[in-house]
Design an enzyme around this catalytic site. Structure first.
Site, PDB file in Angstrom:
ATOM      1  N   ARG A   1       1.976-116.336 -49.866  1.00  0.00           N
ATOM      2  CA  ARG A   1       0.914-117.335 -50.048  1.00  0.00           C
ATOM      3  C   ARG A   1       1.184-118.605 -49.248  1.00  0.00           C
ATOM      4  O   ARG A   1       0.258-119.363 -48.954  1.00  0.00           O
ATOM      5  CB  ARG A   1       0.752-117.672 -51.529  1.00  0.00           C
ATOM      6  CG  ARG A   1       2.006-118.205 -52.195  1.00  0.00           C
ATOM      7  CD  ARG A   1       1.802-118.489 -53.677  1.00  0.00           C
ATOM      8  NE  ARG A   1       1.018-119.693 -53.878  1.00  0.00           N
ATOM      9  CZ  ARG A   1       0.590-120.104 -55.065  1.00  0.00           C
ATOM     10  NH1 ARG A   1       0.845-119.389 -56.147  1.00  0.00           N
ATOM     11  NH2 ARG A   1      -0.096-121.219 -55.195  1.00  0.00           N
TER      12      ARG A   1
ATOM     13  N   SER B   1      -3.725-126.928 -62.399  1.00  0.00           N
ATOM     14  CA  SER B   1      -4.316-128.210 -62.012  1.00  0.00           C
ATOM     15  C   SER B   1      -5.835-128.175 -62.022  1.00  0.00           C
ATOM     16  O   SER B   1      -6.484-129.142 -62.439  1.00  0.00           O
ATOM     17  CB  SER B   1      -3.801-128.624 -60.632  1.00  0.00           C
ATOM     18  OG  SER B   1      -2.406-128.816 -60.663  1.00  0.00           O
TER      19      SER B   1
END
Length: 519
Positions: free
Chosen positions: A191, A68
């Protein structure tokens, strides 16, 4: 038709379907499997083409999937932008990495004080937020500098990589530590906790407490055993609970006064919250029971202007991006997205510019507070569309840029049914947006920043596919009669094409090309 003949439509809406790739495969393709009457109609009746969104076309190494950040930089930049992954890998290959002033200065401080060097980073070959070879290069540099205590606090991926794939990276770096004899993996954490970007500070707090106090749900004598323990609990890499790596009769390894920290993520958005917890003097998101006084804190790249840390690889400056160029000409523009992709339609689309340009408004729609987005695949798309339709009808802007996060964020969960539902929600939203645009004489360009939702299962690993893909992405024009050129374009062609449709010449800094001709 030339720019001089071109009548400026108002508004022009650039719609970015995040994680919406093109694939002929129909099996495990949430886009093809979804019921999408609006998209089907757009592809049947409006001009469209395909764009490269990965590898060299977006400044990445050959074969590297897009993401992104990179996608929005190229969409807004209108030029090929060398990415941090490529820059840092090139510095390692040339040897410049091992002479980096910011890294050398920090390591020399640790050596002079006989203190530890703590390496934070996503230990992953994914190449989206980090790459494990770069962490290995820092371990080598610390060894060369004579550091006696090198500790890696490994954040695990499972999102840009297969869900259970961390072992190979763990084994490689463990072998390196054994060869040098002066370090180890000190902790593991998924994460999901350490790289939150949506102000879910309870997750960040767990990572911070693990690093500074050794607070952990699990303990294991080796990183491999810690990973296996997580798998036994039913967790994949992304969701590994805070795990301290030490023998039963030893205390956890933590970050202490005088130590040096190097954060090896090169992508900023998911590294900021944990970095603020260490460096922000006015931090209030949670109570820091321990705040070590560090000799140095180095970030691999610049994370934010208000993060005061040494930066190993400062950013390349981009001038005359789409937003800056339109602003200088007095055009009004709006950026709208939900929380998960807000930085992408603002900071990244503007080439790393934090503050809005003159005439640029921004609208943030909060993302839903759920653990994972398969639980709410519609996310905030409907709320965003409600606002967008209202704004289109008010006719206040020349350009509106919006991002639909669903294909990417739900696709990352690996839940095929939920991702299919997400695509169907987007299809409904597109219908409403196009209807509103046509009622006021506006137009739209619809594209994507990278692929994801079109591949939901990996036959090679026999696991759900949660990562991005290297597939092409669509570019659809909804407006006047026009024809796209036959050649496949790339994301850096979007801004020049958009400017042409708005009746403007592209600036000389934009090396991308216009892909369309109005009839």
């Amino acid at each position: 038709m030339t720019q001089a003949d071109n009548q400026n439509p108002k508004p022009m809406v650039l719609i970015i379907l995040d994680g919406f790739g093109e694939s002929d495969e129909t099996t495990h393709n949430a886009i093809k499997e979804a019921n999408t009457p609006t998209l089907d109609k757009l592809f049947r009746h409006y001009p469209h083409t395909l764009l490269e969104a990965s590898g060299r076309a977006v400044g990445l190494p050959d074969g590297q999937m897009g993401n992104s950040e990179v996608g929005h930089l190229h969409i807004g930049g209108g030029r090929k932008v060398p990415q941090d992954l490529t820059r840092i890998d090139a510095a390692i290959a040339s040897g410049e990495f091992y002479e980096n002033p910011a890294l050398i200065e920090a390591l020399e401080k640790a050596k002079a004080l006989n203190k530890a060097v703590h390496i934070l980073g996503l230990l992953s070959p994914g190449g989206v937020h980090s790459r494990d070879n770069q962490i290995a290069a820092l371990v080598e540099l610390a060894h060369r500098c004579g550091i006696k205590k090198i500790y890696l606090h490994a954040i695990l991926d499972g999102r840009d990589t297969p869900p259970k794939s961390a072992l190979l990276s763990i084994e490689k770096i463990t072998d390196q530590f054994h060869a040098y004899g002066n370090g180890k993996i000190a902790s593991l954490i998924g994460r999901y906790y350490a790289m939150d970007r949506d102000k879910r500070w309870d997750r960040t707090e767990k990572a911070y407490d693990l690093l500074t106090q050794g607070t952990a749900q699990f303990h294991a004598p080796t990183a491999k055993e810690g990973l296996m323990l997580a798998y036994e609990q039913g967790n994949t890499d992304e969701f590994v609970s805070p795990t301290s790596i030490h023998r039963h009769n030893e205390t956890p390894i933590t970050i202490e006064d005088g130590d040096v920290v190097v954060f090896m993520n090169f992508r900023a958005d998911r590294a900021r919250q944990l970095t603020y917890a260490f460096l922000d003097d006015h931090f209030t998101a949670f109570n820091r029971q321990v705040r070590p006084k560090l000799s140095a804190f180095v970030t691999l790249t610049a994370y934010a202007k208000d993060i005061h840390a040494a930066v190993a690889f400062p950013p390349l400056e981009l001038h005359n991006t789409l937003g800056e160029y339109l602003s200088a000409r007095g055009y009004r523009q709006l950026r709208i997205a939900e929380t998960e992709k807000y930085a992408h339609v603002t900071y990244f689309l503007n080439g790393g510019q934090e503050a809005p340009f003159n005439g640029e408004d921004r609208l943030l729609i909060p993302s839903p507070k759920v653990a994972t987005y398969d639980l709410q695949p519609e996310m905030s798309a409907v709320e965003m569309t409600n606002k967008l339709v209202e704004i289109i009808q008010n006719d206040d802007y020349d350009l509106i840029v919006c991002n639909f996060a669903n294909p990417d964020m739900v696709g990352h969960t690996g839940d095929e049914t939920a991702t299919r539902e997400a695509i169907q929600v987007i299809d409904d939203c597109l219908k409403r947006i196009i209807t509103a645009l046509q009622s006021v004489g506006g137009e739209a360009l619809i594209t994507a920043d990278h692929g994801n939702a079109e591949k939901m299962f990996d036959e090679k690993t026999n696991q759900p596919h949660t990562a991005h893909t290297s597939n092409l992405v669509p570019l659809i024009y909804v407006g006047r009669e026009a024809q796209f050129c036959k050649e496949v374009g790339a994301l850096d062609d979007v801004a020049p094409t958009l400017l042409y449709l708005m009746g403007l010449e592209k600036p000389r800094e934009m090396t991308g090309r216009n892909l369309i001709t109005l009839k």
